[in-house]
Design a protein around this motif. Structure first.
Motif, PDB file in Angstrom:
ATOM      1  N   ASP A 195       0.823  -1.215   0.000  1.00  0.00           N
ATOM      2  CA  ASP A 195       0.000   0.000   0.000  1.00  0.00           C
ATOM      3  C   ASP A 195       0.849   1.254   0.000  1.00  0.00           C
ATOM      4  O   ASP A 195       0.566   2.209  -0.710  1.00  0.00           O
ATOM      5  N   PRO A 242     -12.385  -1.320  -7.918  1.00  0.00           N
ATOM      6  CA  PRO A 242     -11.552  -1.552  -6.721  1.00  0.00           C
ATOM      7  C   PRO A 242     -10.888  -2.924  -6.713  1.00  0.00           C
ATOM      8  O   PRO A 242      -9.910  -3.134  -6.002  1.00  0.00           O
ATOM      9  N   GLN A 243     -11.406  -3.870  -7.541  1.00  0.00           N
ATOM     10  CA  GLN A 243     -10.812  -5.224  -7.592  1.00  0.00           C
ATOM     11  C   GLN A 243      -9.358  -5.169  -8.040  1.00  0.00           C
ATOM     12  O   GLN A 243      -8.544  -6.012  -7.653  1.00  0.00           O
ATOM     13  N   TYR A 277      -7.035  -3.103  -7.270  1.00  0.00           N
ATOM     14  CA  TYR A 277      -6.147  -2.831  -6.142  1.00  0.00           C
ATOM     15  C   TYR A 277      -5.779  -4.151  -5.447  1.00  0.00           C
ATOM     16  O   TYR A 277      -4.621  -4.403  -5.129  1.00  0.00           O
ATOM     17  N   ASP A 278      -6.808  -5.006  -5.240  1.00  0.00           N
ATOM     18  CA  ASP A 278      -6.561  -6.287  -4.571  1.00  0.00           C
ATOM     19  C   ASP A 278      -5.772  -7.226  -5.478  1.00  0.00           C
ATOM     20  O   ASP A 278      -4.924  -7.974  -5.013  1.00  0.00           O
ATOM     21  N   ARG A 335      -1.381  -0.140  -4.434  1.00  0.00           N
ATOM     22  CA  ARG A 335      -1.002   0.809  -5.475  1.00  0.00           C
ATOM     23  C   ARG A 335       0.483   0.795  -5.764  1.00  0.00           C
ATOM     24  O   ARG A 335       0.912   0.904  -6.904  1.00  0.00           O
TER      25      ARG A 335
END
Lengths: 254, 238
Positions: B9, B178-179, B181-182, B187
């Motif tokens: 992150d 948002p998927q 990012y996982d 990031r």
């Protein structure tokens, strides 16, 4: 090999079209041309992203344990001048946030009046255009709520944030702006708190903008005046923000 | 600019980086710059890590100004061009993929043939490649095994990953999907993937260009554009 003819036809057509389009740009200077082209690309990015999102599309929020131990600072970390120093010395007692421009009821709110309004706390990731990121917790008042309180005129299109720090040789104060979609986005807040404490001076005390759908430089610090406008042309050089006036993108959702 | 790569992150000063370039080094030797890879630190003075004043502000760049775009080193304009060209890339990919599927180009030329997958054929292919031997006769008309695997990797793995890791870094696209990012694990991981693939694609481009020269520029470039490929006569090789 099948299809070489159609490929050749395509290339001929494409290069002819390009040749026909080129002379149209000749009147503009090189700088204007690149600026114009880049604005076009920015417009495509903005339109496509808006098509893909609703008012409820939220930036990722993080659990408390993800908050960065250290949060870097950029730009101004202490506005110059006696006026700001006096505000710090008196803990912003006499400071007021003005909401004006194309509104029905202009507002002037003290810091404690802002604290009394319903607040929003969000733990989000700040993404600097230079590449670093940091996670922080921001508490403040939704900009949309302030705008509703003031009541917008029907001609309102943009919300301009004027700041207390002067930047550049001409001593003009820093400014930033959002369109109404971004201004009314639930995560667009004027933050007076950071990581559970008052917003520190180096992070923009007493309040800073947090526009979480945008990149770092859009989150203007030291905000003391919100002006609702119908156009951005009369502010600064007319590109919509101090950063955009120096060649950065106004739409910073990338 | 922040010439450092991280995983996860968080990524800023004080967070351990995988790789970083820092101009400066020791305060009393301001002109020496260093390259950090994991736990190792190398002196990179004059090669990587430069400090400039751009627009009245201090800017740290990994590369010399002559190698960055635009040459003025202005980050705002660089970002503008980057995102505009990302759209050009996307349109190109769309056209290429549609034609590749519609004409059967991918099926015929990207999927290795059974004959190519025989161990003896694989070994011969590798040996020819190492010696930079030019393909001859009819075999020059179609892609060999290494070409098929490389093109498949670039077109179906590296380029899509490059687009997706780039979108993961976008504040608003990160909110739309948002998927992502996982998928990348943060990031900063996405940023590192984006950088590594960029280097990979540049290397692919350079090696590819070199091979076009080895195989004969006129015929190769001509065939890329027109689809016509002339098999050279075999008289000389007999």
């Amino acid at each position: 090999m099948n299809g070489p003819v159609s490929r050749r036809q395509f290339l001929t057509t494409a290069s002819l079209t390009a040749t026909l389009l080129l002379p149209g740009c000749k009147k503009l200077s090189e700088a204007d041309t690149s600026r114009l082209i880049l604005r076009g690309g920015e417009g495509i990015s903005m339109r496509v992203q808006r098509l893909l999102m609703t008012e409820r599309t939220l930036a990722r929020e993080f659990p408390r344990q993800k908050i960065s131990a250290f949060f870097p600072t950029t730009g101004t970390t202490l506005p110059t001048g006696d006026a700001y120093k006096r505000l710090v010395d008196t803990r912003f007692k006499d400071w007021k946030l003005k909401v004006e421009g194309l509104v029905q009821r202009p507002l002037a709110l003290t810091l404690s009046e802002l604290h009394d309004l319903p607040g929003r706390t969000q733990i989000t990731q700040h993404q600097c255009d230079e590449g670093w990121t940091a996670i922080g917790e921001w508490t403040g008042v939704q900009v949309g709520q302030l705008l509703q309180k003031a009541g917008l005129h029907s001609s309102a299109r943009y919300v301009v944030f004027h700041c207390m720090d002067a930047t550049g040789s001409d001593g003009e104060s820093y400014y930033e702006s959002l369109d109404l979609f971004d201004a009314f986005h639930p995560q667009t807040i004027l933050a007076y708190g950071m990581n559970g404490r008052d917003l520190p001076v180096e992070h923009g005390a007493p309040v800073r903008l947090r526009a979480e759908l945008h990149i770092g430089y859009k989150n203007a610090k030291y905000v003391d005046r919100i002006e609702v406008a119908d156009s951005l042309r009369r502010f600064g050089k007319g590109y919509g923000s101090s950063a955009a006036d120096t060649g950065y993108q106004w739409f910073a959702g990338m | 600019m922040h010439p450092a790569l991280y995983l996860g992150d968080d990524g800023h000063k004080g967070v351990p980086s995988l790789l970083s370039v820092s101009p400066g080094g020791a305060p009393n030797r301001p002109l020496r710059s260093t390259l950090q890879i994991g736990r190792h630190v190398f002196d990179s003075t004059g090669i990587l890590g430069f400090r400039y004043t751009i627009d009245g502000e201090q800017a740290d760049l990994a590369l010399p100004l002559g190698l960055v775009f635009p040459p003025s080193g202005e980050l705002g304009l660089a970002r503008g061009w980057h995102f505009l060209m990302a759209w050009v890339l996307l349109v190109n990919i769309a056209i290429y993929v549609i034609f590749g599927i519609a004409t059967g180009h991918f099926r015929r030329n990207f999927v290795p043939t059974m004959a190519q997958l025989r161990p003896s054929a694989i070994l011969r292919d590798l040996w020819d490649h190492v010696r930079l031997k030019r393909p001859r006769g009819v075999s020059a008309r179609s892609y060999n095994l290494l070409q098929r695997l490389t093109y498949g990797l670039v077109v179906f793995v590296l380029v899509p990953l490059q687009v997706l890791s780039g979108l993961t870094m976008s504040s608003s696209f990160g909110a739309i999907a948002p998927q992502l990012y996982d998928f990348f694990g943060g990031r900063q991981s996405a940023r590192t993937v984006h950088f590594v693939i960029m280097v990979g694609l540049v290397v692919f481009f350079l090696v590819h260009m070199m091979q076009v020269f080895v195989a004969g520029v006129r015929n190769e470039v001509g065939s890329m554009i027109t689809g016509r490929f002339t098999v050279p006569s075999e008289e000389n090789s007999k």
